[in-house]
Write an enzyme that holds these catalytic residues in place. Structure first.
Site, mmCIF file in Angstrom:
data_model
loop_
_atom_site.group_PDB
_atom_site.id
_atom_site.type_symbol
_atom_site.label_atom_id
_atom_site.label_comp_id
_atom_site.label_asym_id
_atom_site.label_seq_id
_atom_site.Cartn_x
_atom_site.Cartn_y
_atom_site.Cartn_z
ATOM 1 N N GLU A 335 -4.307 5.677 -5.603
ATOM 2 C CA GLU A 335 -5.622 6.070 -6.105
ATOM 3 C C GLU A 335 -6.598 6.497 -5.003
ATOM 4 O O GLU A 335 -7.765 6.127 -5.030
ATOM 5 C CB GLU A 335 -6.263 4.898 -6.886
ATOM 6 C CG GLU A 335 -5.441 4.449 -8.071
ATOM 7 C CD GLU A 335 -6.001 3.206 -8.752
ATOM 8 O OE1 GLU A 335 -6.014 3.174 -9.983
ATOM 9 O OE2 GLU A 335 -6.405 2.245 -8.057
HETATM 10 C C1 TNX Z 1 -4.606 -0.006 -10.684
HETATM 11 S S1 TNX Z 1 -1.897 -0.453 -9.635
HETATM 12 C C2 TNX Z 1 -4.637 -0.286 -9.324
HETATM 13 C C3 TNX Z 1 -5.431 -1.433 -8.853
HETATM 14 C C4 TNX Z 1 -6.136 -2.135 -9.984
HETATM 15 C C5 TNX Z 1 -5.221 -2.210 -11.152
HETATM 16 C C6 TNX Z 1 -5.767 -2.997 -12.288
HETATM 17 C C7 TNX Z 1 -2.514 0.184 -8.429
HETATM 18 C C8 TNX Z 1 -1.610 0.613 -7.415
HETATM 19 N N1 TNX Z 1 -3.846 0.318 -8.397
HETATM 20 O O1 TNX Z 1 -6.346 -1.030 -7.872
HETATM 21 O O2 TNX Z 1 -6.502 -3.383 -9.540
HETATM 22 O O3 TNX Z 1 -4.942 -0.914 -11.608
HETATM 23 O O4 TNX Z 1 -4.822 -3.175 -13.289
#
Ligand code: TNX
Length: 525
Positions: A335
């Protein structure tokens, strides 16, 4: 009242009765009916039982410090509820009345974590190729004892183990859970508790998510403000916290004694606000960011154009690697919505060089697959089947953590107060009923290193809340990682799981009592 015409006969009958019961005449027990999670590979019952007494010893065929320490772990585990202080003796032969462990095996089927357990009315024997196999077998033995074994005070009940034999070894080499200590901080004692849970179900990886926007949780001596500033808060504005290097080393050791490898993660280039609020020079504009206590994602990025950023990463990786004996270093990489696409590629490639030059295998969330990943790098699949396929095409191994199946922070259903639901609801059956090797066309069993269930901590603030999200789903992930896929099925699993609620209760665990399971309230007599 009628007088007893044969007082002596009655007395002798009573005596015979007493003697019969006080000698350890084994109670018939059915190993087949025991509820072992994860389900062992092979099991056969012989209809009798072994009874532990105060004279039982824990003996080892060979001798080493490692075996002694497993022996004392086992003895300590049995002590509170049985009240027995079982002696540990190495360099022994098998002898009646004892637990006997032998690691001199060379049984290809078992690998390093497998074991063969043979229980008769006289002896409990375990053969394994390594101490690790012995440790895993102890978790099985523990589940073969009555749930009262989990109590903290002496119970006067017979400590019997159903007789028969078990041959057991894992399907996947990597069987893990993640704990996010960044969004909310959990201290050493809490992480140790989490490690103990993993150990019970034969999991062997604890992935620690050590840095994110809301908090930097590991002391880095060359960059002290990371924890002084970046560790000073958490989601909701609480006081946060961090592990000193000494505390981290303590966790590493505690995990290692339970044959659990810690995978440290420093998430980058996004998810880095805590670092950006600690050192102005990590930002492209040279300006400090404010600390962040919300739950948005995707707004932060390290400045990928500055050399100081790579010096910073080199220092962080160097200090962490020096304390981390396991083979992996996780760089996050998810992300990074505020990092330009080309900058992201350049950044991940450089960080990969830093990690591999320090002798570790890099793990990243599946976004890293688009970069120039080298063989040996591992993609943790959470969001994208396409990226999973691409990883395999590039020759990478994958860790399966599909959010819609394996995320411990997803709500069970619409009424669950804690947790999130962006990947859907994960009821206990949804969490169990999937097969990593069947999830994605083109991703086969041999491409998969293993399975991991992440617990993100935006919504969980204490152990009781962690327990609610983790139990009972953790046991399902443990079984997915360990047991043979062809032997798994929900109908059979949910019956075994229901028995485990007795153990959860003894352990004081605040589990989610899913309506899908007919939970056992007390032990059947
Ligand atoms: C997505 S899973 C994210 C996290 C959040 C999570 C909450 C991932 C690699 N990144 O930053 O905490 O969703 O479910």
């Amino acid at each position: 009242m009628k007088r007893n015409p044969h007082p002596k006969v009655t007395f002798f009958l009573a005596l015979i009765f007493l003697v019969a019961f006080s000698c350890e005449s084994p109670t018939p027990k059915d190993l087949q009916a025991e509820s072992i999670i994860p389900q062992p590979v092979e099991l056969s019952a012989t209809g009798s039982s072994f009874r532990i007494t105060e004279d039982t010893k824990i003996t080892f065929e060979g001798s080493s410090e490692e075996l002694e320490s497993i022996g004392s772990y086992f003895s300590q585990l049995l002590k509170p509820a049985t009240g027995f202080d079982l002696k540990v003796e190495s360099g022994q032969r098998e002898s009646n009345g004892n637990f006997h462990f032998d690691v001199s095996g060379d049984d290809a089927d078992l690998g390093k974590e497998g074991y063969r357990l043979t229980i008769t009315d006289k002896v409990v024997k375990v053969a394994a190729n390594s101490a690790e196999g012995i440790f895993r077998s102890i978790q099985t033995i523990r589940q073969l004892l009555p749930p009262a074994i989990e109590r903290k005070s002496k119970q006067n009940i017979p400590w019997e183990i159903a007789s028969g034999s078990i041959a057991d070894y894992p399907t996947y080499a990597y069987r893990g859970a993640m704990l996010d200590v960044s969004r909310h901080f959990f201290d050493v004692a809490e992480v140790k508790q989490y490690i103990d849970w993993l150990a019970r179900y034969k999991m062997n990886i604890l992935h620690l998510h050590l840095a994110d926007d809301q908090g930097w949780r590991i002391e880095i001596k060359k960059w002290p403000k990371l924890t002084e500033v970046g560790g000073s808060t958490e989601v909701g504005g609480g006081k946060g916290g961090f592990f000193t290097q000494e505390q981290y080393a303590d966790l590493i050791n505690y995990a290692a004694e339970r044959y659990i490898t810690i995978v440290p993660e420093i998430d980058m280039p996004g998810h880095t606000n805590a670092a950006l609020a600690s050192y102005a020079e990590l930002n492209c504009d040279g300006k400090l960011r404010e600390l962040y206590t919300g739950t948005e994602v995707g707004f932060s990025t390290l400045c990928t154009e500055k050399e100081i950023v790579f010096e910073f990463i080199e220092d962080v990786v160097t200090e962490l690697v020096a304390m981390t004996p396991g083979p992996y270093f996780h760089i996050g990489g998810d992300e990074s919505h505020s990092t330009d696409g080309d900058d992201y590629l350049y950044f991940v490639n450089r960080v990969q060089d830093i990690v591999t030059s320090q002798g570790k295998q890099m793990i990243g969330w599946d976004e890293i697959v688009s970069t120039g990943v080298k063989s040996g790098t591992i993609a943790q699949v959470w969001a994208s089947n396409d990226r999973a396929k691409e990883a395999v095409e590039k020759g990478l191994k994958v860790i399966m953590s599909p959010a819609s199946k394996a995320y411990l922070d997803m709500k069970y259903d619409s009424t669950t107060v804690l947790g999130l639901n962006w990947a859907g609801y994960i009821e206990v059956d949804d969490g169990y009923n999937w097969y990593p090797e069947q999830m994605i066309a083109g991703v086969e069993k041999e491409d998969i290193l293993g399975v991991e269930a992440p617990l993100w901590s935006e919504t969980v603030t204490n152990m009781e809340e962690i327990e609610y999200m983790v139990f009972p789903r953790l046991l399902g992930y443990a079984e997915i990682g360990w047991s043979k896929p062809e032997m798994r099925n929900w109908e059979n699993y949910k019956v075994r799981l229901s028995e485990h609620s007795l153990r959860f209760t003894e352990m004081g665990i605040n589990y989610y009592p899913s309506q899908l399971v007919d939970w056992r309230k007390e032990e059947e007599k």
